[in-house]
Design a protein around this motif. Structure first.
Motif, PDB file in Angstrom:
ATOM      1  N   ASN A 104     -54.852  -6.998  38.383  1.00  0.00           N
ATOM      2  CA  ASN A 104     -55.344  -7.962  39.151  1.00  0.00           C
ATOM      3  C   ASN A 104     -56.625  -8.359  38.288  1.00  0.00           C
ATOM      4  O   ASN A 104     -57.380  -7.506  37.754  1.00  0.00           O
ATOM      5  CB  ASN A 104     -55.729  -7.687  40.535  1.00  0.00           C
ATOM      6  CG  ASN A 104     -54.463  -7.437  41.328  1.00  0.00           C
ATOM      7  OD1 ASN A 104     -54.225  -6.478  42.030  1.00  0.00           O
ATOM      8  ND2 ASN A 104     -53.486  -8.089  41.141  1.00  0.00           N
ATOM      9  N   TYR A 110     -56.181  -8.063  47.300  1.00  0.00           N
ATOM     10  CA  TYR A 110     -54.981  -8.553  48.250  1.00  0.00           C
ATOM     11  C   TYR A 110     -55.405  -8.353  49.709  1.00  0.00           C
ATOM     12  O   TYR A 110     -56.138  -7.286  50.165  1.00  0.00           O
ATOM     13  CB  TYR A 110     -53.556  -7.601  48.100  1.00  0.00           C
ATOM     14  CG  TYR A 110     -52.905  -8.007  46.842  1.00  0.00           C
ATOM     15  CD1 TYR A 110     -52.205  -8.985  46.645  1.00  0.00           C
ATOM     16  CD2 TYR A 110     -52.881  -6.948  45.714  1.00  0.00           C
ATOM     17  CE1 TYR A 110     -51.517  -9.138  45.409  1.00  0.00           C
ATOM     18  CE2 TYR A 110     -52.364  -7.374  44.532  1.00  0.00           C
ATOM     19  CZ  TYR A 110     -51.534  -8.061  44.463  1.00  0.00           C
ATOM     20  OH  TYR A 110     -50.829  -8.648  43.196  1.00  0.00           O
ATOM     21  N   GLN A 112     -53.194  -9.163  52.661  1.00  0.00           N
ATOM     22  CA  GLN A 112     -51.581  -9.486  53.074  1.00  0.00           C
ATOM     23  C   GLN A 112     -51.666  -9.660  54.639  1.00  0.00           C
ATOM     24  O   GLN A 112     -51.881  -8.610  55.688  1.00  0.00           O
ATOM     25  CB  GLN A 112     -50.535  -8.496  52.537  1.00  0.00           C
ATOM     26  CG  GLN A 112     -50.722  -8.338  50.951  1.00  0.00           C
ATOM     27  CD  GLN A 112     -49.976  -7.217  50.282  1.00  0.00           C
ATOM     28  OE1 GLN A 112     -49.846  -7.286  49.095  1.00  0.00           O
ATOM     29  NE2 GLN A 112     -49.427  -6.454  51.056  1.00  0.00           N
TER      30      GLN A 112
END
Length: 176
Positions: A104, A110, A112
């Motif tokens: 990344n 992230y 989520q």
């Protein structure tokens, strides 16, 4: 062990022995090897010297193609991931993810809406959670449960043939 697997194993041992001999004879190569921080850097250094030592035991170079073989297919371009939806329902989604030398972007995390269970089927990877001091080193067979909104990032996956994941996403609340 089948004869083909035995020959594959013996060839890897020969390549490792030759790489070791070269590193013992070449101080610059020995220092470059000493400077490696992980398995991938060692494999990459060996490859630059003409040795292929990266394939793990039992890995086929390119398994027979087919939608029902999770390890089949060519490796995506370096620095990318390919995702294939395998199953989807009202509260879950199952994906096959093939990562090749992927990470990344810096400072990306992230966050989520869904819970995620992931298992690494091939290769290795480094995953970092924002709430843990050390990154986790994963190898084939390792799995993780990632609760919704738990900040995490992918810091590294294998170069070709890459890392293959199976990821199950769920919106349902689960016991942690």
């Amino acid at each position: 062990m089948a004869e083909a697997q035995l020959q594959q194993f013996l060839e890897k041992v020969r390549q490792l022995q030759a790489f070791v001999a070269l590193s013992e004879a070449d101080p610059a190569l020995r220092q470059a090897l000493r400077d490696c921080n992980d398995h991938h850097q060692v494999v990459s250094l060996a490859r630059r010297c003409g040795f292929e030592i990266g394939r793990r035991w039992g890995e086929q170079e390119n398994p027979a193609a087919g939608d029902d073989n999770l390890l089949a297919g060519s490796c995506p371009a370096a620095g990318t991931e390919e995702t294939r939806l395998l199953l989807e329902g009202p509260d879950l989604r199952l994906e096959r993810i093939h990562s090749c030398d992927y990470a990344n972007p810096d400072h990306f995390w992230y966050d989520q809406e869904e819970h995620e269970w992931v298992v690494l089927l091939r290769g290795s990877a480094t995953v970092r959670f924002a709430d843990e001091p050390e990154a986790r080193q994963l190898t084939a067979g390792d799995s993780l449960w990632i609760s919704a909104h738990r900040a995490h990032r992918l810091e590294r996956t294998d170069p070709a043939p890459g890392s293959v994941w199976l990821a199950l996403f769920s919106k349902a609340a689960c016991a942690d």
